[in-house]
Scaffold this active site. Sequence first.
Site, PDB file in Angstrom:
ATOM      1  N   HIS A  15       0.818  -1.220   0.000  1.00 24.90           N
ATOM      2  CA  HIS A  15       0.000   0.000   0.000  1.00 24.90           C
ATOM      3  C   HIS A  15       0.847   1.264   0.000  1.00 24.90           C
ATOM      4  O   HIS A  15       0.362   2.335   0.341  1.00 24.90           O
ATOM      5  CB  HIS A  15      -0.942  -0.005   1.204  1.00 24.90           C
ATOM      6  CG  HIS A  15      -1.963  -1.101   1.150  1.00 24.90           C
ATOM      7  ND1 HIS A  15      -2.567  -1.635   2.264  1.00 24.90           N
ATOM      8  CD2 HIS A  15      -2.475  -1.778   0.090  1.00 24.90           C
ATOM      9  CE1 HIS A  15      -3.410  -2.595   1.902  1.00 24.90           C
ATOM     10  NE2 HIS A  15      -3.366  -2.704   0.589  1.00 24.90           N
ATOM     11  N   LEU A  75       1.620 -10.572  18.864  1.00 22.28           N
ATOM     12  CA  LEU A  75       2.774 -10.802  17.995  1.00 22.28           C
ATOM     13  C   LEU A  75       4.093 -10.533  18.707  1.00 22.28           C
ATOM     14  O   LEU A  75       5.093 -11.190  18.436  1.00 22.28           O
ATOM     15  CB  LEU A  75       2.671  -9.927  16.734  1.00 22.28           C
ATOM     16  CG  LEU A  75       1.680 -10.471  15.711  1.00 22.28           C
ATOM     17  CD1 LEU A  75       0.281  -9.975  15.988  1.00 22.28           C
ATOM     18  CD2 LEU A  75       2.103 -10.102  14.307  1.00 22.28           C
TER      19      LEU A  75
END
Length: 289
Positions: free
Chosen positions: A132, A276
């Site tokens: 992106h 994470l």
Amino acid sequence: MTAVPTAVDPAAAADPGTLDALAGLVRDGDVVVLSGAGLSTDSGIPDYRGATGSLRRHTPMTYQTFLRDPRGRHRYWARSFVGWPQIRDARPNAGHAAVADLQRAGLLSGVVTQNVDGLHQAAGARDVVELHGGLDRTVCLACGDVADRGELDRRLRAVNPRFGPHVDEVNPDGDAELPDEVLDGFVMVECTACGRGPLKPDVVFFGESVPRDRVDSCFALVEQAAVLLVLGSSLTVMSGYRFVLRAEKLGIPVGLVNLGPTRADAKVDVRVDASLGTVLPELVRRVAA
Ligand SMILES: [Zn+2]
């Protein structure tokens, strides 16, 4: 192997068996990482796209509005000017460092990110494909010139010496809540290369397509991979989800680490629903230490 680490939040830690399965996927290498916003939340960057607002709080600027509405574009840049220091000063976290470690250990054949914050690269990862785009660059809508966002920030500070809202008007996520009349007092500058073109951050907005050659190179990476490893993405947008669908179609195993449910939960081979920042350093210890 003696004890399970105890210095972690039990609610955020994956069970060891699932981590073993994840390590088993990654251990033999040729892994392509696809990362999303969840990897950067520990760096203080929320689910964030399009350079000004968090998705949770605002309707994001669309590509069509940005192109067609000069006033909307102006207000966009005013908010972005205020929020930029928080993005610029963000630092990579343990998850980004773990991805760079996996790459240095020779286990990754590609890193594709949906994030626009540059934090993979800041942690030392190389050849990162920014699906992106990146907030550290601007692109001119008239001549296509790509320029450094830091340089734009210096130009904007020069022409907006008093445009600086008080700190308490900026949300913790760098999203400035400012009344329209304040935004309208902001002075924007144009492209230095052509002297006339309006600038856009070099990111893919909602309603805008990812450039075809970039998509194709990501498909090529996935198709040649032994494993696709999705990190911190709920895969709600097709822009990222299509790579999981391609891997599934080709029988390439998919591992997924994300805090919370994702669109691909039923399709992946190993799913770790945990933080994470906890799981990825543990994964490195198991496969690359
Ligand atoms: Zn230009």
